[in-house]
Design a protein around this motif. Sequence first.
Motif, mmCIF file in Angstrom:
data_model
loop_
_atom_site.group_PDB
_atom_site.id
_atom_site.type_symbol
_atom_site.label_atom_id
_atom_site.label_comp_id
_atom_site.label_asym_id
_atom_site.label_seq_id
_atom_site.Cartn_x
_atom_site.Cartn_y
_atom_site.Cartn_z
ATOM 1 N N LEU A 168 0.830 -1.203 0.000
ATOM 2 C CA LEU A 168 0.000 0.000 0.000
ATOM 3 C C LEU A 168 0.864 1.253 0.000
ATOM 4 O O LEU A 168 0.631 2.182 -0.786
ATOM 5 C CB LEU A 168 -0.927 -0.007 1.213
ATOM 6 N N PHE A 169 1.881 1.294 0.864
ATOM 7 C CA PHE A 169 2.780 2.450 0.900
ATOM 8 C C PHE A 169 3.491 2.624 -0.441
ATOM 9 O O PHE A 169 3.676 3.743 -0.921
ATOM 10 C CB PHE A 169 3.809 2.296 2.023
ATOM 11 N N SER A 170 3.921 1.503 -1.033
ATOM 12 C CA SER A 170 4.605 1.575 -2.320
ATOM 13 C C SER A 170 3.681 2.158 -3.385
ATOM 14 O O SER A 170 4.099 2.989 -4.202
ATOM 15 C CB SER A 170 5.084 0.178 -2.731
ATOM 16 N N HIS A 171 2.432 1.742 -3.372
ATOM 17 C CA HIS A 171 1.462 2.261 -4.339
ATOM 18 C C HIS A 171 1.221 3.757 -4.125
ATOM 19 O O HIS A 171 1.189 4.541 -5.090
ATOM 20 C CB HIS A 171 0.150 1.490 -4.202
ATOM 21 N N LEU A 172 1.086 4.154 -2.883
ATOM 22 C CA LEU A 172 0.802 5.559 -2.576
ATOM 23 C C LEU A 172 1.949 6.473 -2.979
ATOM 24 O O LEU A 172 1.729 7.620 -3.389
ATOM 25 C CB LEU A 172 0.524 5.722 -1.081
ATOM 26 N N PHE A 173 3.187 5.963 -2.886
ATOM 27 C CA PHE A 173 4.352 6.820 -3.102
ATOM 28 C C PHE A 173 5.152 6.422 -4.338
ATOM 29 O O PHE A 173 6.371 6.549 -4.381
ATOM 30 C CB PHE A 173 5.227 6.820 -1.839
ATOM 31 N N ARG A 174 4.438 5.911 -5.361
ATOM 32 C CA ARG A 174 4.981 5.710 -6.698
ATOM 33 C C ARG A 174 6.074 4.667 -6.793
ATOM 34 O O ARG A 174 6.981 4.764 -7.611
ATOM 35 C CB ARG A 174 5.489 7.042 -7.262
ATOM 36 N N GLY A 175 6.021 3.677 -5.939
ATOM 37 C CA GLY A 175 6.971 2.582 -6.033
ATOM 38 C C GLY A 175 6.520 1.529 -7.028
ATOM 39 O O GLY A 175 5.404 1.579 -7.551
ATOM 40 N N ASP A 176 7.385 0.561 -7.298
ATOM 41 C CA ASP A 176 7.089 -0.548 -8.196
ATOM 42 C C ASP A 176 6.352 -1.625 -7.390
ATOM 43 O O ASP A 176 6.973 -2.483 -6.769
ATOM 44 C CB ASP A 176 8.394 -1.094 -8.791
ATOM 45 N N VAL A 177 5.020 -1.572 -7.415
ATOM 46 C CA VAL A 177 4.220 -2.476 -6.588
ATOM 47 C C VAL A 177 4.431 -3.928 -7.008
ATOM 48 O O VAL A 177 4.414 -4.839 -6.167
ATOM 49 C CB VAL A 177 2.731 -2.098 -6.653
ATOM 50 N N ALA A 178 4.632 -4.168 -8.296
ATOM 51 C CA ALA A 178 4.881 -5.529 -8.757
ATOM 52 C C ALA A 178 6.128 -6.106 -8.096
ATOM 53 O O ALA A 178 6.166 -7.283 -7.720
ATOM 54 C CB ALA A 178 5.044 -5.549 -10.276
ATOM 55 N N LEU A 179 7.144 -5.273 -7.929
ATOM 56 C CA LEU A 179 8.361 -5.718 -7.242
ATOM 57 C C LEU A 179 8.047 -6.021 -5.780
ATOM 58 O O LEU A 179 8.543 -7.013 -5.222
ATOM 59 C CB LEU A 179 9.451 -4.653 -7.348
ATOM 60 N N ASN A 180 7.234 -5.176 -5.148
ATOM 61 C CA ASN A 180 6.835 -5.437 -3.760
ATOM 62 C C ASN A 180 6.174 -6.796 -3.617
ATOM 63 O O ASN A 180 6.485 -7.567 -2.700
ATOM 64 C CB ASN A 180 5.841 -4.365 -3.278
ATOM 65 N N ILE A 181 5.263 -7.083 -4.524
ATOM 66 C CA ILE A 181 4.538 -8.346 -4.455
ATOM 67 C C ILE A 181 5.502 -9.516 -4.593
ATOM 68 O O ILE A 181 5.420 -10.504 -3.849
ATOM 69 C CB ILE A 181 3.446 -8.397 -5.537
ATOM 70 N N SER A 182 6.434 -9.406 -5.547
ATOM 71 C CA SER A 182 7.418 -10.482 -5.740
ATOM 72 C C SER A 182 8.295 -10.649 -4.506
ATOM 73 O O SER A 182 8.538 -11.770 -4.048
ATOM 74 C CB SER A 182 8.288 -10.178 -6.964
ATOM 75 N N LEU A 183 8.771 -9.531 -3.949
ATOM 76 C CA LEU A 183 9.625 -9.587 -2.768
ATOM 77 C C LEU A 183 8.887 -10.179 -1.577
ATOM 78 O O LEU A 183 9.429 -11.006 -0.837
ATOM 79 C CB LEU A 183 10.128 -8.182 -2.421
ATOM 80 N N THR A 184 7.631 -9.754 -1.392
ATOM 81 C CA THR A 184 6.849 -10.274 -0.273
ATOM 82 C C THR A 184 6.637 -11.777 -0.415
ATOM 83 O O THR A 184 6.763 -12.532 0.564
ATOM 84 C CB THR A 184 5.483 -9.565 -0.188
#
Length: 287
Positions: free
Chosen positions: A86-102
């Motif tokens: 959610l934070f990544s999405h709000l602040f223009r991060g690569d959410v797809a990368l977040n999902i993979s990392l998680t």
Amino acid sequence: MDTILTTVALPLALGVIMFGLGLDLTVDDFRRVGRSPKAVVTALTCQLLVLPAVCFGLVLLLDLPPLLAIGMLLLASSPGGTSANLFSHLFRGDVALNISLTAINSVLSLVTLPLITNFAIDYFDQGDSVSLPLVEVVKVFAIVLVPVAVGMWVHRRSPGFSGRMEKPVRVGSALILAALVVAILVDQRDNVTGYLADVGLVAALFCATSLLVGYAVPRVVGVTEKQAIASSMEIGVHNATLAIYIAVEVLDETEASIPAAVYSIFMFVFAAGWGYLVSRRVDPAQT
């Protein structure tokens, strides 16, 4: 601390949060790792090696009591939480990368989390009071992985439903974590002032360091701005609910859950402020 909160509400809360994570995951998310190897390897190295070492140094430097020190290392070895996405999405991060990392780190933590926690237990000579038996590790496996698998199945069978549920589950996860933090602090209200004095500085320093390292190291090795923001949020926003669950239910030490509860307070404030600062560096045309 064998109450309705710990035996029913806490596992159920963790299950809901992990189910929400599964609603965002597909098999393709795991394949995405091969397309961004540098970003993934850099973030995982920071999260699995650098940050536990930093945390260990902080608890020694500031001379934390043994159970609070164990709780800090338990938190440090916990994977990123759903709020990181959610934070990544709000602040223009690569959410797809977040999902993979998680996804990757959630699997790896099933091995690394017991290793780091047992190291802390042995180092601080608490073997007589806390343990991490195999049966409890298996229980954590089930509580973490089964809801994720169910969420992925729901996403695959009904993407429209999972899309509609994404925001409510994210909001619910944040509310659940907030309720757990309050419940832990209330349960320990007679000692909470002392705990905050003992662990507040460590938690704040570790949170700030996690966010900074998660951003700076990827940028140094040439990872894109959006991927660095995603890495920063993934490393700085831990799954505090999992850490609380293990401290209370597996280790049977409520005191060891205090660091995760205190960290959560700093985590949301620091992540929001840091996200605002770094998101201004992203070219709007890339979002």
